[in-house]
Scaffold this active site. Sequence first.
Site, PDB file in Angstrom:
ATOM      1  N   HIS A 183       0.829  -1.205   0.000  1.00 30.93           N
ATOM      2  CA  HIS A 183       0.000   0.000   0.000  1.00 30.93           C
ATOM      3  C   HIS A 183       0.866   1.259   0.000  1.00 30.93           C
ATOM      4  CE1 HIS A 183      -3.777  -2.226   1.630  1.00 30.93           C
ATOM      5  NE2 HIS A 183      -3.684  -2.262   0.320  1.00 30.93           N
ATOM      6  N   CYS A 222       3.869 -12.323   2.299  1.00 31.94           N
ATOM      7  CA  CYS A 222       4.721 -12.117   3.472  1.00 31.94           C
ATOM      8  C   CYS A 222       4.676 -13.338   4.399  1.00 31.94           C
ATOM      9  CB  CYS A 222       4.250 -10.883   4.221  1.00 31.94           C
ATOM     10  SG  CYS A 222       5.127 -10.558   5.766  1.00 31.94           S
ATOM     11  N   HIS A 234      -9.725  -5.263   3.477  1.00 35.28           N
ATOM     12  CA  HIS A 234      -8.284  -5.316   3.264  1.00 35.28           C
ATOM     13  C   HIS A 234      -7.915  -6.638   2.577  1.00 35.28           C
ATOM     14  CE1 HIS A 234      -3.974  -5.387   4.155  1.00 35.28           C
ATOM     15  NE2 HIS A 234      -4.057  -4.124   4.516  1.00 35.28           N
ATOM     16  N   GLU A 264      -5.357  -8.545   2.729  1.00 38.08           N
ATOM     17  CA  GLU A 264      -4.821  -9.593   3.602  1.00 38.08           C
ATOM     18  C   GLU A 264      -5.928 -10.316   4.357  1.00 38.08           C
ATOM     19  OE1 GLU A 264      -2.616 -10.013   7.838  1.00 38.08           O
ATOM     20  OE2 GLU A 264      -1.867  -8.388   6.577  1.00 38.08           O
ATOM     21  N   CYS A 304       2.606  -8.946  13.172  1.00 37.36           N
ATOM     22  CA  CYS A 304       3.966  -9.236  12.725  1.00 37.36           C
ATOM     23  C   CYS A 304       4.960  -8.408  13.528  1.00 37.36           C
ATOM     24  CB  CYS A 304       4.116  -8.976  11.229  1.00 37.36           C
ATOM     25  SG  CYS A 304       4.395  -7.275  10.755  1.00 37.36           S
ATOM     26  N   SER A 348      -2.797   2.424   3.775  1.00 35.91           N
ATOM     27  CA  SER A 348      -1.905   1.509   4.484  1.00 35.91           C
ATOM     28  C   SER A 348      -2.359   1.363   5.930  1.00 35.91           C
ATOM     29  CB  SER A 348      -0.465   2.037   4.444  1.00 35.91           C
ATOM     30  OG  SER A 348       0.350   1.370   5.383  1.00 35.91           O
ATOM     31  N   ASN A 370      -1.005  -0.297   8.524  1.00 36.12           N
ATOM     32  CA  ASN A 370       0.005  -0.096   9.565  1.00 36.12           C
ATOM     33  C   ASN A 370       0.388   1.376   9.696  1.00 36.12           C
ATOM     34  OD1 ASN A 370       3.039   0.307   8.447  1.00 36.12           O
ATOM     35  ND2 ASN A 370       1.893  -0.912   6.972  1.00 36.12           N
ATOM     36  N   SER A 403       5.482   0.184   4.287  1.00 41.89           N
ATOM     37  CA  SER A 403       5.484   0.170   2.832  1.00 41.89           C
ATOM     38  C   SER A 403       6.014   1.476   2.234  1.00 41.89           C
ATOM     39  CB  SER A 403       4.066  -0.095   2.306  1.00 41.89           C
ATOM     40  OG  SER A 403       3.142   0.810   2.868  1.00 41.89           O
TER      41      SER A 403
END
Length: 402
Positions: A86, A148, A176, A178, A284, A313, A315, A375
Amino acid sequence: MADLQYYPRGFGLRPQIEGRLQSDYHSQIVDHMKSHGFSLSVGDLTFRLAAEFGFCYGVDRAVEYAYETRTRFPDRDIFITGEIIHNPHVNSRLREMGIRFLSGEGAVADGWDRLGSLNVVILPAFGVTVGQLALLRERGCTLVDTTCGSVLNVWKNVERYARDGFTSVIHGKFNHEETRATASRTGLYPGGRYLVVRDLEETERVCEHIRCCGDGEVFRARFGQAASENFDPSRDLEKVGVANQTTMLSSESLEVAERIRLVMAERYGEAALSEHFRSFDTICSATQDRQDAVLKLLKGGVSLMLVIGGYNSSNTNHLAEIAAGKVPTYHIEDAACLLGSESIRHKPIGRKSAEVARGWLPEGPLVVGITAGASTPNNRIGEVVERIMGIRGLEVAQVLGH
């Protein structure tokens, strides 16, 4: 699927692409700050960079594999299922390299229908759904998998839940990429179920149903597609396993798990808890490290905080959320968002789009805190520092010595 059609570890072409990666993403200013205690002082400005910032290992690997793919297949049509990460600048660079997108901005019309055995398809860092992967295999495409490792770890836990008859309650954002991919893994086992909760408010609705067995129709209407097909909360919340999107706010994910654990213990008793509740913290390490680094930076004292990264994004948004509770914080995509000493274009916490704010850079001595999402490439960070210096009439040469 033949091994020759599937590449989960790249092509070992790092030496051939190193120069392009350096040219596209390197920053001398960031290197200087890292070698000087993550700090830079010039004039009456001090910049302090979080000790963990920018590209994480998984993102670095995904971008590297994409560049390697272009090098390995110079004459083949190369597609990617969606944004590799992202960050708008990285995705734009891939488009310039002739990599075509199957979804999102500038997507190829009817791209999925046109895929065949002569095409190369890159799977992004977020992964793809079980259904998408099955389609790509059916079409015989050559696949370069950049998913990932942290995401793969979540998948293993979710698959284990489904195998053992537990519904996966996933703390994440259903839209999202993911989370959609993770939720789809439950379908690998008969009777596999999922429920995606975005925040503590939705978690509380789940807890209320576990505690009181509320109206199933109301529950399904509330969660909609965030629950698996034919989801029956009275049946499917008897045994739950908690997981999370890897880029969520760590403290919130832990709270989600704890609230569900408590209500399951209340309903079934501590002695039987293991038969009804499981949980693994699947945030993570890079996400956790960046969140911890922001908190440490804030404790050291800053006048304001700039958080650099794509507006979509997850995160990066959470880094801004952490900082916003402490100091004036501005989530920006890049240096172009700094319109001058008076104006800045940024995405306020909780908003879906950017707005212009004024008075963001006061006169006088300032300590500017900076971090960037996992990212965000280093050159975008360096450009922000350079832009602020320019607004104050300062030259980069004063720092780099040339």
